[in-house]
Enzyme design. Structure first.
Site, PDB file in Angstrom:
ATOM      1  N   HIS A 124      44.394  21.385  51.144  1.00 13.63           N
ATOM      2  CA  HIS A 124      43.688  22.647  50.905  1.00 13.63           C
ATOM      3  C   HIS A 124      43.392  23.400  52.199  1.00 13.63           C
ATOM      4  CE1 HIS A 124      42.714  22.221  46.533  1.00 13.63           C
ATOM      5  NE2 HIS A 124      43.112  21.001  46.817  1.00 13.63           N
ATOM      6  N   ASP A 127      41.540  29.437  57.890  1.00 18.19           N
ATOM      7  CA  ASP A 127      41.183  29.073  56.521  1.00 18.19           C
ATOM      8  C   ASP A 127      42.456  28.722  55.770  1.00 18.19           C
ATOM      9  OD1 ASP A 127      39.491  28.764  54.315  1.00 18.19           O
ATOM     10  OD2 ASP A 127      38.497  30.683  54.627  1.00 18.19           O
TER      11      ASP A 127
HETATM   12  C1  GDG Z   1      38.598  25.057  50.794  1.00 17.59           C
HETATM   13  C2  GDG Z   1      39.430  25.707  51.912  1.00 17.59           C
HETATM   14  C3  GDG Z   1      40.674  27.022  50.169  1.00 17.59           C
HETATM   15  C4  GDG Z   1      30.367  30.353  47.781  1.00 17.59           C
HETATM   16  N1  GDG Z   1      29.065  30.697  47.771  1.00 17.59           N
HETATM   17  C5  GDG Z   1      28.672  30.594  46.489  1.00 17.59           C
HETATM   18  C6  GDG Z   1      29.756  30.163  45.719  1.00 17.59           C
HETATM   19  N2  GDG Z   1      30.786  30.017  46.538  1.00 17.59           N
HETATM   20  C7  GDG Z   1      32.130  29.635  46.090  1.00 17.59           C
HETATM   21  C8  GDG Z   1      33.055  30.827  46.174  1.00 17.59           C
HETATM   22  C9  GDG Z   1      34.414  30.161  46.198  1.00 17.59           C
HETATM   23  C10 GDG Z   1      34.114  28.851  46.927  1.00 17.59           C
HETATM   24  O1  GDG Z   1      32.700  28.637  46.892  1.00 17.59           O
HETATM   25  C11 GDG Z   1      34.551  28.901  48.376  1.00 17.59           C
HETATM   26  O2  GDG Z   1      35.948  28.782  48.416  1.00 17.59           O
HETATM   27  P1  GDG Z   1      36.824  29.172  49.702  1.00 17.59           P
HETATM   28  O3  GDG Z   1      38.243  29.073  49.318  1.00 17.59           O
HETATM   29  O4  GDG Z   1      36.432  30.526  50.130  1.00 17.59           O
HETATM   30  O5  GDG Z   1      36.419  28.137  50.846  1.00 17.59           O
HETATM   31  P2  GDG Z   1      36.205  26.521  51.023  1.00 17.59           P
HETATM   32  O6  GDG Z   1      35.011  26.036  50.280  1.00 17.59           O
HETATM   33  O7  GDG Z   1      36.196  26.284  52.482  1.00 17.59           O
HETATM   34  O8  GDG Z   1      37.508  25.866  50.338  1.00 17.59           O
HETATM   35  C12 GDG Z   1      39.890  27.097  51.488  1.00 17.59           C
HETATM   36  C13 GDG Z   1      39.911  26.218  49.124  1.00 17.59           C
HETATM   37  O9  GDG Z   1      39.483  24.945  49.641  1.00 17.59           O
HETATM   38  C14 GDG Z   1      40.752  25.973  47.879  1.00 17.59           C
HETATM   39  O10 GDG Z   1      41.955  25.373  48.190  1.00 17.59           O
HETATM   40  O11 GDG Z   1      40.857  28.327  49.682  1.00 17.59           O
HETATM   41  O12 GDG Z   1      40.722  27.664  52.483  1.00 17.59           O
HETATM   42  O13 GDG Z   1      38.682  25.789  53.116  1.00 17.59           O
HETATM   43  O14 GDG Z   1      34.885  29.884  44.917  1.00 17.59           O
HETATM   44  O15 GDG Z   1      32.830  31.663  45.075  1.00 17.59           O
HETATM   45  N3  GDG Z   1      29.711  29.948  44.390  1.00 17.59           N
HETATM   46  C15 GDG Z   1      28.514  30.177  43.770  1.00 17.59           C
HETATM   47  N4  GDG Z   1      27.405  30.588  44.468  1.00 17.59           N
HETATM   48  C16 GDG Z   1      27.426  30.809  45.805  1.00 17.59           C
HETATM   49  O16 GDG Z   1      26.415  31.195  46.418  1.00 17.59           O
HETATM   50  N5  GDG Z   1      28.432  29.970  42.443  1.00 17.59           N
END
Ligand code: GDG
Length: 458
Positions: A157, A364
């Site tokens: 990921h 990322d």
């Molecule tokens: C890893 C990789 C890759 C955030 N704040 C709140 C909340 N979130 C949710 C977002 C989103 C998720 O968390 C974050 O996903 P990201 O993809 O932006 O980042 P990572 O957690 O670092 O994920 C990344 C991912 O895995 C999938 O393969 O894209 O590159 O680092 O869904 O919405 N959700 C809620 N409240 C919040 O305050 N409910």
């Protein structure tokens, strides 16, 4: 049809999703598992004095969730240690933050082996096993050692580091050797696969050609499988009562101002301090925008036990305080910096109220927030996505304003451009982005990966 066994460090049953911040992997897997009758196996999040390998099995809808407890020492050394102090910074190109410690390495190997021993008895001969992320690089090899001959795939990921960086990791060769026991390795973006190729070809004298990697006397398939969001569910969440209420509340609180939004796990890979400084640059370069715009940064704490996260939190607090102190007036604050997690439907309402999203990670794997922001917009009056070129998502989301997050000037210019962009251009960019987000959703991602894995001949 074969049964799908998904394995990840943490398991987040769908009922837990939507309550607060859970991170990208959990979001994606829970969406995927809702649609299958497979098994999702991983750590329960609980600790036990001595590892027993006892499985907690729960049926949720069509899927089975199987979890195991880990010893506290393993959580400290394998999870907080090797995974989050060694691998995470290294794979995000931050060797200045890595901590390599023999005990982390030993525990990482032990936990991968324990996962394998616990999982193996559950397996049926035609199951397809899909392992997720950097916590479990060695699981495939451990399963093979136990005689498992099923197809086993691995999806990373996060980014893959360049060879020069990866070779700073003690026993890096062994880690990559273990990867070759999988049948298929998936990366989020071409860039990360290229970095892997650089290692295989220049470090170990292997070869990657036509989607097949050869090395250590073994071969496996490799491919790029960009992850998506559950676009349908997100569009629906955007029409829920909570989303509409939050949207209305947000709109009221704008008082005619434009909102720029950032939503991230509080993580140094997300470039939050650089973002604040770029925004400060925008305020200093564009005096007429002051008091007419604000930045809402939602940053939910994660990995609090790790020192680098505590340090980053302190310096972010300081940066936000300094910028607010310098620019705020008695009825305007330039940065609203919030460390609370919001529910998913509330988040959809907040996304929709933002004129621009500032998604500027320094590195990322993909970044799902960028895709959620697009899905949540009103197509008749959409906001503008500003996206770092170093997010895997940038290779798919070309109609965003792509920036180099290390350049304050460039990011400041993109903010100015986003806030003054005309409706027609906003609609054109958004329509193209939305099409991709809906088409390349999480189900398409998982279908493509499982199809590729199922067609590997062993
Ligand atoms: C890893 C990789 C890759 C955030 N704040 C709140 C909340 N979130 C949710 C977002 C989103 C998720 O968390 C974050 O996903 P990201 O993809 O932006 O980042 P990572 O957690 O670092 O994920 C990344 C991912 O895995 C999938 O393969 O894209 O590159 O680092 O869904 O919405 N959700 C809620 N409240 C919040 O305050 N409910």
């Amino acid at each position: 049809m074969s049964r799908l066994i998904a394995v990840s460090n943490r398991v987040s049953p769908p009922r837990d999703i939507g309550q607060g911040s859970v991170g990208g992997l959990a979001m994606a897997l829970s969406a995927m598992m809702r649609e299958t009758s497979g098994v999702w196996f991983g750590w329960s999040g609980r600790t036990t004095d001595t590892f027993t390998g006892h499985l907690d099995i729960e049926r949720i809808g069509a899927m089975t969730v199987a979890t195991v407890d880990l010893e506290a020492q393993d959580v400290e050394e394998y999870y907080n240690g090797y995974a989050n102090k060694s691998l995470w910074p290294l794979f995000h190109y931050r060797i200045d933050l890595t901590d390599y410690d023999k005990s982390f390495d030993v525990s990482y190997r032990r936990v991968n082996e324990r996962f394998a021993r616990t999982l193996a008895p559950l397996l049926q001969s035609d199951d397809v096993i899909w392992v997720h992320d950097y916590h479990l690089f060695l699981l495939g090899r451990e399963l093979r050692r136990l005689g498992v001959t099923n197809r086993i795939g691995f999806f990373l990921h996060i980014p893959w580091p360049s060879r020069q960086l990866l070779t700073t990791l003690p026993r890096h060769r062994d880690l990559v050797d273990a990867l070759f026991d999988y049948d298929l390795i998936g990366f989020q973006a071409q860039d990360w696969m290229h970095a892997f190729k650089g290692y295989v070809e220049n470090e170990i004298g292997g070869l990657i050609e036509d989607g097949v990697a050869h090395g250590f006397g073994k071969s496996m398939q490799v491919g790029v499988f960009p992850i998506g969001i559950d676009a349908e569910a997100f569009l629906q969440a955007g029409h829920s009562d909570a989303a509409l209420e939050t949207f209305a509340r947000m709109r009221n609180s704008l008082a005619g101002r434009q909102m720029i939004l950032g939503v991230d796990r509080l993580d140094y890979s997300k470039g939050l301090e650089e973002r604040f400084l770029a925004y400060e640059r925008f305020l200093s370069d564009t005096p007429e925008a002051r008091e007419r715009v604000f930045l809402l940064q939602i940053a939910t704490p994660s990995r609090d036990e790790v020192e680098a996260y505590q340090d980053m939190r302190a310096s972010l607090d300081a940066a936000a305080g300094r910028i607010n102190g310098e620019y705020a007036t008695f009825d305007w604050v330039p940065i609203r910096y919030v460390n609370t997690a919001y529910r998913r439907d509330e988040l959809a309402g907040i996304y929709r109220a933002a004129r621009a999203a500032l998604i500027t990670p320094l590195r990322d794997g993909m970044n799902l927030v960028a895709k959620e922001y697009v899905a949540a917009q009103d197509p008749d009056d959409p906001g503008v996505l500003i996206l770092s070129r170093f997010a895997g998502a940038a290779s798919q989301m070309r109609e965003a304003l792509i920036v180099n997050p290390f350049s304050r000037e460039q990011t400041a210019e993109a903010i100015a451009k986003a806030l003054t962009m005309g409706l027609e251009e906003r609609k054109r960019r958004h329509a193209a982005l939305l099409e991709g987000v809906v088409r390349d959703n999480v189900m398409a991602w998982s279908r493509d990966f499982v199809r590729a894995l199922s067609s590997v001949t062993r």
